[in-house]
Design a protein around this motif. Structure first.
Motif, short mmCIF file in Angstrom:
data_model
loop_
_atom_site.label_atom_id
_atom_site.label_comp_id
_atom_site.label_asym_id
_atom_site.label_seq_id
_atom_site.Cartn_x
_atom_site.Cartn_y
_atom_site.Cartn_z
N PHE A 1 3.55 -10.86 1.22
CA PHE A 1 4.71 -10.52 0.41
C PHE A 1 5.87 -10.10 1.29
N LYS A 2 7.07 -10.35 0.79
CA LYS A 2 8.28 -9.87 1.44
C LYS A 2 8.89 -8.83 0.51
N SER A 3 8.60 -7.56 0.78
CA SER A 3 9.06 -6.48 -0.11
C SER A 3 10.02 -5.57 0.64
N TYR A 4 11.17 -5.31 0.03
CA TYR A 4 12.15 -4.44 0.66
C TYR A 4 12.44 -3.20 -0.18
N LYS A 5 12.93 -3.42 -1.40
CA LYS A 5 13.42 -2.29 -2.18
C LYS A 5 12.35 -1.58 -2.98
N SER A 6 11.32 -2.28 -3.37
CA SER A 6 10.25 -1.64 -4.14
C SER A 6 8.95 -2.39 -3.90
N GLY A 7 7.87 -1.77 -4.33
CA GLY A 7 6.56 -2.40 -4.20
C GLY A 7 6.12 -3.06 -5.48
N ALA A 8 7.05 -3.45 -6.35
CA ALA A 8 6.70 -3.99 -7.67
C ALA A 8 5.81 -5.22 -7.56
N ASP A 9 6.15 -6.13 -6.64
CA ASP A 9 5.35 -7.35 -6.51
C ASP A 9 3.95 -7.06 -5.97
N LEU A 10 3.85 -6.07 -5.08
CA LEU A 10 2.54 -5.66 -4.57
C LEU A 10 1.69 -5.08 -5.69
N ILE A 11 2.30 -4.21 -6.48
CA ILE A 11 1.59 -3.55 -7.58
C ILE A 11 1.13 -4.57 -8.61
N LYS A 12 1.99 -5.52 -8.94
CA LYS A 12 1.63 -6.54 -9.93
C LYS A 12 0.44 -7.36 -9.45
N PHE A 13 0.47 -7.78 -8.18
CA PHE A 13 -0.62 -8.58 -7.63
C PHE A 13 -1.94 -7.82 -7.68
N ILE A 14 -1.91 -6.55 -7.31
CA ILE A 14 -3.13 -5.74 -7.31
C ILE A 14 -3.62 -5.48 -8.73
N ASP A 15 -2.71 -5.22 -9.65
CA ASP A 15 -3.10 -4.99 -11.05
C ASP A 15 -3.80 -6.21 -11.63
N GLU A 16 -3.32 -7.40 -11.30
CA GLU A 16 -3.91 -8.63 -11.84
C GLU A 16 -5.32 -8.87 -11.32
N LEU A 17 -5.61 -8.35 -10.14
CA LEU A 17 -6.93 -8.57 -9.54
C LEU A 17 -7.84 -7.35 -9.59
N ASP A 18 -7.38 -6.30 -10.24
CA ASP A 18 -8.10 -5.03 -10.21
C ASP A 18 -9.55 -5.17 -10.68
N MET A 19 -9.77 -5.90 -11.75
CA MET A 19 -11.12 -6.00 -12.31
C MET A 19 -12.04 -6.87 -11.45
N PHE A 20 -11.46 -7.66 -10.55
CA PHE A 20 -12.27 -8.55 -9.72
C PHE A 20 -12.50 -8.01 -8.31
N SER A 21 -11.89 -6.88 -8.00
CA SER A 21 -11.93 -6.40 -6.62
C SER A 21 -12.50 -5.00 -6.52
N ASP A 22 -13.22 -4.77 -5.43
CA ASP A 22 -13.78 -3.45 -5.16
C ASP A 22 -12.86 -2.63 -4.25
N LYS A 23 -12.01 -3.33 -3.49
CA LYS A 23 -11.19 -2.62 -2.52
C LYS A 23 -9.98 -3.46 -2.12
N PHE A 24 -8.83 -2.79 -1.92
CA PHE A 24 -7.62 -3.45 -1.43
C PHE A 24 -7.12 -2.72 -0.18
N GLU A 25 -6.53 -3.48 0.73
CA GLU A 25 -5.82 -2.89 1.85
C GLU A 25 -4.40 -3.45 1.87
N VAL A 26 -3.42 -2.56 1.79
CA VAL A 26 -2.01 -2.95 1.86
C VAL A 26 -1.55 -2.72 3.29
N ILE A 27 -1.26 -3.81 4.00
CA ILE A 27 -1.02 -3.76 5.44
C ILE A 27 0.43 -4.14 5.74
N LYS A 28 1.16 -3.23 6.36
CA LYS A 28 2.54 -3.52 6.78
C LYS A 28 2.47 -4.28 8.11
#
Length: 896
Positions: free
Chosen positions: A490-517
């Protein structure tokens, strides 16, 4: 009964988590204590007999930990020097032993050091191999890890400790860094292990772990990381092994060292079946393949760590298709490892026609051998010897590829029908569209190469079994079903909205996420935008990724043909391959001459913490600083901001028209602008936003790199990178870099060009290392007293070029110099690849003077006396190697 079992599991999990955090933070009090701040409250009143003779810093550790973690973590950290005082003596002893085994590298100094006057010694200062002279002692600047335009100058080692700090006393620096560290910790809603580990890396990588009576060359971060890794190993060994953990001995084989290596990488990256058909999108595809292998290596290491119940701290090194992991020496771990290896290699057979192979080697190890003379046992006290042994085992493993997967290798798929052969990789595939020329796998690599060049965030997703593979390609830039792991960018500058949306959509399928800058240590900017429920699954960190690629704004990447057009003179592409010389010896023998320990006991230099430090420092250079170096080679998409008149424009810039081809627009021409000479700082700042890098980093990480670009920028880039590498490694004679450069037309098969660069690199190493092979000549980087080096030769080439541009030296004279070299020195077109032969050939060249009369006769044609005298003096000395500078000038003089 079931309730009792579940309760015990929950308690054990809490014990494990408490031990993880306590191990990672057990010495954080050293950081805190050095600020000069006092411990207050109950921790200030604890008597010395409770926390141990050398454990005063543990009071500061406990005081800090108590603000964010529960009392059990505080207890373990507080008593890590005196485990019998703990409420959990068994767990505390695991930490005590892990701390001791991590710090076996500590070399006792003859005099006590003042903690506040002693910065961290660069690990590269300590390396010495054979008869090479000792390096000057260099000190690491006391700063947080940060990648910016000046990060290399800020972080590179300095000769004098006074240059590493604003004042001689380090207390102000400790206070400033501690304030920044605690501010970030305070702002977190949740304190998980990986996020805490990343904060430790950012703020404690330049802080010495032990100072008072030790040589301070290991950072607090590397000591803390390896302590946490070993503590987890001890916990799992005690839990899963029939042989229970002893609390007093150091020769129990608790640890399992794991080395992994993916072979076939270069062939996989550059495999092209039909070069002309595959030309479109090639730069993106090659970049994507390299990134794919980087992510695949990381995913395999993560899979091993996850299935063996390890932490990310247990992954000691990962890069360049290789990884090193420390694990518990249990049958459960070994069986799981063998299962993973077989499963992955089956996937390599099915997916890549057995072009890739995962070799894995393991060895049992104790902390310190009872009998140091026993060659067949290995310990953490001599981690370099253990690594060499594992390397030998990997080599043996590669001789027996797929021995456990032979049925899969020779399986005949007679019922499967394919539509076409991929023009890139040559594999059969099902065609979804008549216009498709490449298989889905190659197309996905192209997409991956495109996505990473635009991104500053990478999300790693650990998927559970409920995830449907059919949707994988839609959701992920990289997904591996076998590993149950995916990545997106992702290319995120002003907010993490796109990151949050992506994680929310996969929440039920995933045991763990790592957000790496990526390439930025300010990695917590969006951490508090996630809700607390989501944060239970999310950790935050940063990673260095060499991802510089030439890209025109909004129109996609420049192709290799474009990069060749950017060259001055001849439209040629340069391919550079470099890697560190004798790295195995550096790890195995580089610290053998460190002083003896207490009571004459020899302490091997290459411990597990030192290995971690050395690996991370090399990777910081090749994965991080390489981007900064590449950013010095640019053209511009627009220069209108300078408001130049026609005369000034013609003096300063050369416009170059490039024909763009991308998925949306065909046959569109764009104009880029190349500076004819070095711009002044003001102009550079003005044009910063319109910069287009000319260096295409195909891969860089670990200890090697492969880059492409305009031939002249590549040659200059090689010189600058090597120069900065020597600065980074304290100009140590025992740590060197060799390189090979191939120069080809842009339509030349890129895979073959890369193989040529590899062959030239091999020639450099075969001729004695610390050399570069260019224009078919192997030379030292620097003058060595007798033979002239690359830096002097290139400087002479630049000088010749200037003389030619000023009409003081003709093209004819320059070509005559090349012909003189050929008639005098070129006895064979083969590249020398033997050190003795290289020395003999160069010695014989020095004694050959038959060219002198003709050379002096040619110089009479130069009217400028000063130029004539200069060339007379330099030309005679440089003639044995004149092929390099005159080849440079010849290419630069040609008209495109």
């Amino acid at each position: 009964m079931y309730l009792v079992v579940e309760f015990n599991i929950m308690v054990n999990n809490m014990d494990r988590k408490n031990l993880e955090f306590a191990s990672l933070l057990h010495d954080i009090g050293k950081f805190y204590q050095r600020t000069g701040d006092k411990v207050t409250g109950k921790y200030s009143e604890i008597p010395i007999e409770k926390y141990g003779r050398n454990g005063a810093h543990a009071k500061w550790s406990a005081y800090f930990i108590s603000k964010y973690w529960d009392d059990d973590v505080v207890d373990l950290a507080l008593y890590h020097h005196q485990y019998s005082s703990s409420n959990y003596p068994k767990l505390a002893n695991m930490l005590t032993k892990a701390d001791h085994h991590s710090s076996t590298e500590r070399i006792f100094s003859e005099e006590a050091n003042d903690t506040l006057l002693t910065p961290l010694i660069s690990i590269f200062s300590e390396v010495k191999i054979g008869d090479n002279k000792e390096s000057e002692e260099c000190y690491v600047p006391f700063k947080k890890i940060d990648l910016n335009e000046d990060s290399f100058e800020d972080l590179k080692p300095k000769i004098s400790p006074k240059e590493t700090m604003s004042g001689w006393n380090l207390k102000p620096e400790y206070k400033q860094l501690w304030t920044e560290f605690t501010n970030e910790v305070n702002n977190l809603k949740r304190h998980d292990f990986n996020t805490t580990l990343a904060l430790m890396k950012k703020y404690t990588s330049t802080i010495p772990s032990a100072v008072y009576v030790s040589i301070p060359d290991i950072s607090l971060y590397d000591h803390s990381k390896t302590t946490a890794a070993l503590a987890v190993c001890r916990y799992l060994f005690d839990r899963d092994s029939e042989e229970k953990l002893t609390t007093t001995t150091n020769d129990q084989k608790v640890y399992l060292a794991i080395n992994g290596d993916i072979s076939g990488i270069q062939k996989f990256i550059f495999k092209i079946s039909s070069p002309q058909e595959a030309q479109s999108g090639m730069s993106k595809r090659l970049r994507g393949r390299s990134l794919y292998l980087t992510l695949l290596t990381n995913a395999i290491a993560d899979k091993i760590a996850q299935d063996l119940e390890l932490t990310s701290a247990n992954i000691l090194f990962c890069g360049g298709g290789r990884f090193t992991i420390i694990a518990p020496n249990t049958e459960k771990a070994k069986a799981k490892l063998e299962e993973i290896k077989e499963k992955i290699n089956k996937e390599f057979i099915d997916k890549f026609n057995a072009e890739l192979y995962l070799a894995i080697a393991t060895e049992e190890a104790c902390a310190i051998k009872k009998d140091p003379k026993n060659e067949y046992e290995y310990d953490l006290n001599n981690f370099g010897k253990l690594m060499k042994h594992l390397t030998d085992l990997l080599t043996e493993d590669k001789k027996h590829k797929f021995v456990n997967n032979l049925e899969d290798v020779f399986k005949f798929e007679d019922e499967i029908k394919y539509d076409d052969i991929c023009s890139v990789c040559g594999n059969l595939y099902h065609k979804n569209n008549e216009d498709d020329l490449v298989c889905p796998s190659c197309k996905s690599h192209e997409d991956l190469g495109q996505k990473v060049s635009n991104s500053n965030y990478m999300i790693k997703v650990f998927l559970n079994d409920e995830y449907d593979f059919k949707d994988a390609k839609k959701d992920f830039a990289f997904y591996d079903e076998c590993l149950s792991l995916g990545y997106n960018f992702f290319k995120s500058y002003k907010s993490g909205a796109d990151l949050i949306k992506f994680i929310d959509e996969l929440d039920m399928f995933s045991d763990k996420f790592e957000v790496i800058k990526l390439n930025d240590t300010n990695f917590l900017e969006f951490a508090n935008e996630f809700d607390e429920l989501s944060l239970e699954k999310i950790s935050f960190s940063f990673s260095f990724l060499a991802n510089t690629v030439p890209k025109y704004p909004k129109e996609g990447p420049l192709y290799f043909e474009h990069l060749a057009q950017i060259s001055k003179g001849s439209n040629k592409l340069g391919v550079l391959k470099m890697d560190v010389d004798n790295l195995g010896q550096v790890f195995n023998k580089g610290f053998d001459e460190l002083i003896e320990g207490v009571d004459g006991e020899h302490i091997s230099g290459m411990s597990i913490s030192r290995m971690s430090t050395l690996s991370s420092q090399l990777d910081l250079f090749f994965s991080g600083f390489v981007n900064e170096i590449a950013s010095n080679y640019v053209v511009y998409s627009d220069i209108s901001a300078l408001n130049l008149d026609d005369d000034s424009f013609n003096k300063k810039f050369k416009p170059i028209d490039l024909k763009l081809q991308n998925d949306k627009i065909e046959d569109e021409f764009i104009t880029i602008f190349k500076a004819k000479s070095e711009l002044d700082l003001k102009d550079k700042i003005t044009l910063k936003r319109w910069e287009i890098p000319t260096i295409h980093i195909n891969y860089s990480g670990g200890d090697d790199l492969l880059v492409l670009g305009p031939y002249d920028d590549i040659i200059k880039f090689a010189r600058e990178l090597r120069s900065k590498f020597k600065e980074w490694t304290c100009n140590n004679d025992s740590i060197n870099l060799s390189g090979g450069i191939s120069i080809v037309s842009p339509k030349f098969p890129i895979g073959k060009a890369a193989n040529m660069a590899e062959d030239y690199l091999d020639a450099s190493k075969s001729c004695g290392k610390d050399k570069i092979c260019l224009f078919g000549e192997v030379v030292d980087w620097d003058d060595n007293g007798l033979f002239k080096g690359f830096n002097s030769l290139l400087e002479f080439g630049l000088e010749l070029e200037d003389y030619n541009q000023e009409s003081k030296v003709s093209k004819g004279l320059i070509y005559s110099m090349l012909n003189m070299w050929k008639s005098t020195f070129e006895h064979s077109s083969d590249i020398i690849d033997n050190e003795n032969e290289w020395n003999n050939v160069n010695t014989n060249r020095l004694s050959t003077k038959s060219f002198v009369p003709l050379f002096k006769h040619k110089l009479r044609l130069i009217n400028d006396k000063k130029v004539r005298k200069d060339l007379d003096k330099k030309g005679v000395k440089l003639m044995p190697w004149i092929k390099i500078p005159v080849s440079w000038v010849s290419l630069r003089m040609r008209k495109a």
